[in-house]
Design an enzyme around this catalytic site. Sequence first.
Site, mmCIF file in Angstrom:
data_model
loop_
_atom_site.group_PDB
_atom_site.id
_atom_site.type_symbol
_atom_site.label_atom_id
_atom_site.label_comp_id
_atom_site.label_asym_id
_atom_site.label_seq_id
_atom_site.Cartn_x
_atom_site.Cartn_y
_atom_site.Cartn_z
ATOM 1 N N ASP A 336 1.836 10.335 11.353
ATOM 2 C CA ASP A 336 1.604 9.576 10.154
ATOM 3 C C ASP A 336 0.094 9.706 9.908
ATOM 4 O OD1 ASP A 336 1.902 7.403 8.234
ATOM 5 O OD2 ASP A 336 0.813 6.209 9.714
ATOM 6 N N ASP A 534 1.594 4.258 13.230
ATOM 7 C CA ASP A 534 1.016 2.950 13.531
ATOM 8 C C ASP A 534 1.994 1.844 13.162
ATOM 9 O OD1 ASP A 534 0.962 3.140 10.830
ATOM 10 O OD2 ASP A 534 -1.077 2.427 10.581
HETATM 11 P P1 ADP Z 1 0.670 6.659 5.200
HETATM 12 O O1 ADP Z 1 1.916 7.418 5.169
HETATM 13 O O2 ADP Z 1 -0.512 7.521 4.906
HETATM 14 O O3 ADP Z 1 0.483 5.861 6.446
HETATM 15 P P2 ADP Z 1 1.815 4.477 3.599
HETATM 16 O O4 ADP Z 1 3.199 4.983 3.627
HETATM 17 O O5 ADP Z 1 1.514 3.247 4.381
HETATM 18 O O6 ADP Z 1 0.739 5.610 3.963
HETATM 19 O O7 ADP Z 1 1.416 4.210 2.085
HETATM 20 C C1 ADP Z 1 1.536 5.248 1.135
HETATM 21 C C2 ADP Z 1 0.808 4.958 -0.130
HETATM 22 O O8 ADP Z 1 1.359 3.817 -0.772
HETATM 23 C C3 ADP Z 1 -0.642 4.658 0.059
HETATM 24 O O9 ADP Z 1 -1.434 5.817 0.086
HETATM 25 C C4 ADP Z 1 -0.941 3.803 -1.180
HETATM 26 O O10 ADP Z 1 -1.177 4.656 -2.306
HETATM 27 C C5 ADP Z 1 0.341 3.077 -1.423
HETATM 28 N N1 ADP Z 1 0.325 1.724 -0.840
HETATM 29 C C6 ADP Z 1 1.055 1.271 0.188
HETATM 30 N N2 ADP Z 1 0.808 -0.020 0.454
HETATM 31 C C7 ADP Z 1 -0.165 -0.398 -0.410
HETATM 32 C C8 ADP Z 1 -0.868 -1.609 -0.651
HETATM 33 N N3 ADP Z 1 -0.674 -2.708 0.083
HETATM 34 N N4 ADP Z 1 -1.764 -1.626 -1.658
HETATM 35 C C9 ADP Z 1 -1.978 -0.531 -2.389
HETATM 36 N N5 ADP Z 1 -1.357 0.628 -2.219
HETATM 37 C C10 ADP Z 1 -0.454 0.716 -1.261
HETATM 38 MG MG MG Z 2 0.699 4.431 8.009
#
Ligand code: ADP
Ligand code: MG
Length: 640
Positions: A336, A534
């Site tokens: 991730d 994470d």
């Molecule tokens: P990753 O796969 O990189 O760990 P996530 O799946 O947690 O990322 O989130 C993907 C995308 O969703 C983020 O890059 C963001 O654009 C959006 N996002 C998720 N949660 C939030 C939040 N609480 N506030 C703003 N944007 C969010």
């Molecule tokens: Mg993440």
Amino acid sequence: MNKKQKRTRNRILLAIALFVVAYAIAELLPLAAWFGSQTTALWVEFALFLVPYLIAGYDVLLRAAKNIGHGQVFDENFLMSVATIGAFALVLFPDSDPHMAEGAAVMLFYQVGELFQSYAVGKSRKSIADMMDIAPEFANVERDGQLVRVDPYEVAAGDEIVVKPGERVPLDGVVVSGASQLDTAALTGESVPREVQAGDEIISGCVNLTGLIAVRVTKPYGQSTVARILELVENAAEKKAKTENFITRFARYYTPAVVGIAVLLAVIPPLLFGQSWSDWVQRGLIFLVVSCPCALVISVPLSFFGGIGGASRLGILVKGSNYLETLSHAETVVFDKTGTLTDGSFNVVAVHPNADIDAQRLLSIAAHAEAYSNHPIALSVKQAYSGPIDQQRIDEVEERSGHGVQARIDEHVVLVGNDKLMSSCGIDFHDCELTGTILHVSLDGEYIGHIVIADVVKPDAAEAMAALRAAGVKKTVMLTGDRADVAAAVATELDIDEYRAQLLPQDKVTEVEKLLEATHAAGSGKGKLAFVGDGINDAPVLTRADIGIAMGAMGSDAAIEAADVVLMDDKPSNIARAIHIARKTMGIVWQNIVFALGVKLLVLVLAAVGVANMWLAVFADVGVAVIAILNAMRAMNVHK
Ligand code: ADP
Ligand code: MG
């Protein structure tokens, strides 16, 4: 050595001394002349050897008898008892050489081996216990102006505790006053102390080194880091590797089979072919001694135990030996991005409000909308907005994983999130020329601008990829919900083989399923897929992968639950170390299996054809067990 082991040692030493005396008398003194008869002399020798035999082995005989009473006949106590009693019983065959000395010696050596074994097991247990010696005994709380010690279980979240220098931090919390250095080595393997001051989060299990700190507790003891780790370690022993289960099952069929063969070997040739009874009974007995499977039954679990113990010294918690086995076959490692490869503390790079609103107001709206979110993005926005957050103004908060958040603030509907969120709500937004994660913000359906934030990769992330490749991992993949240009930049910087961007949490599961299929189909079909996350939006993937690895320090509780391996210090470079430990452990396990079975098989054949004697049999049993145990203990040695 503990008291019991010392007592056994003294008993064995006494038995050895008496054995030497008996041997000297039997060999050097003219017993036959003294007693006037060969037969009487033989019975005197018999009595002389019986004393050290019983001193050394009475407990084995008792256990064997007890087990027969319980209907569990075939264990090593039984094998040893039958073989040694048999050796003494050969005195009844007038045409055979007496074998009392060997009978007593087999028991002696066996007990030496057992002692050694219990020492080795105790030592590896102790090293795990030392490392796990993190359970706090008390917490200091203030009652009526006095500092009193209470059980950590009695402290509730929100209470304030005081941790003095030299004490263990009993509960997870936030420092409210004071500053100090914490020794986190027991948890993370990190030897450099960590500086903390007011506002910093601290976890239970660390040792407070220098200053007095007051801490506001954030979780009750049952949910604290310490309690969770202890639980993981306690349960680890129950999750057995396939190899381990195989050995247990193997011993269950093997021992009775061997006893059967030994009986046939002793009985058939004399009955059917008129061979000498004593000769064949002796071969049967040797066969029994050799066949004892204790080298395997003990050294295999001990090796796994050592591997798990060694890993936890580096702050890598492996929840069971089955995971160590799977990890040793890791060929594809999927990551991730946010919080796993990047450290998840975003910096606000730019705030681009639309014409009729100012930057501070845009940031304030975003921070209020994110008030209840624990996503790394939310935490960073709240940090960048330094003003106060008024909970009264916030209402109807809804977090949409992979998209962003929606909330009602001062009776206005606010959306904060990525392009997906904006498109799905039909909001007309525009992109930014900067590279970074873009947080679009809308108010009552009206686009009011965006905030550009950037995350930095963890300092050891690039090194981690190189180390994985060196460890034989064939493919590395990054999955992220972030934008493609951010993903591409990170993938290039870290030299990751493939990436997929703009994934929703459920898309991550689909991607991992595809990758799983590809990994299982490739090569020998033994390759496994590890997913590292994470736990923010990726707990389902952690369970779906062959092996789930979670970042423990900043990961969510759900991730630590769902994962099979937890990295306490959040360092991706520890994944390659975990794989190394897993491979080394499996290597040791197989060395022991092949070595023990090989030597035994050889001596069994020699015994059956009559070449092996009791002394060789003893080596094949006790010697092999001792060597296998020594080898198993190597699994505990890990390099920091
Ligand atoms: P990753 O796969 O990189 O760990 P996530 O799946 O947690 O990322 O989130 C993907 C995308 O969703 C983020 O890059 C963001 O654009 C959006 N996002 C998720 N949660 C939030 C939040 N609480 N506030 C703003 N944007 C969010
Ligand atoms: Mg993440």
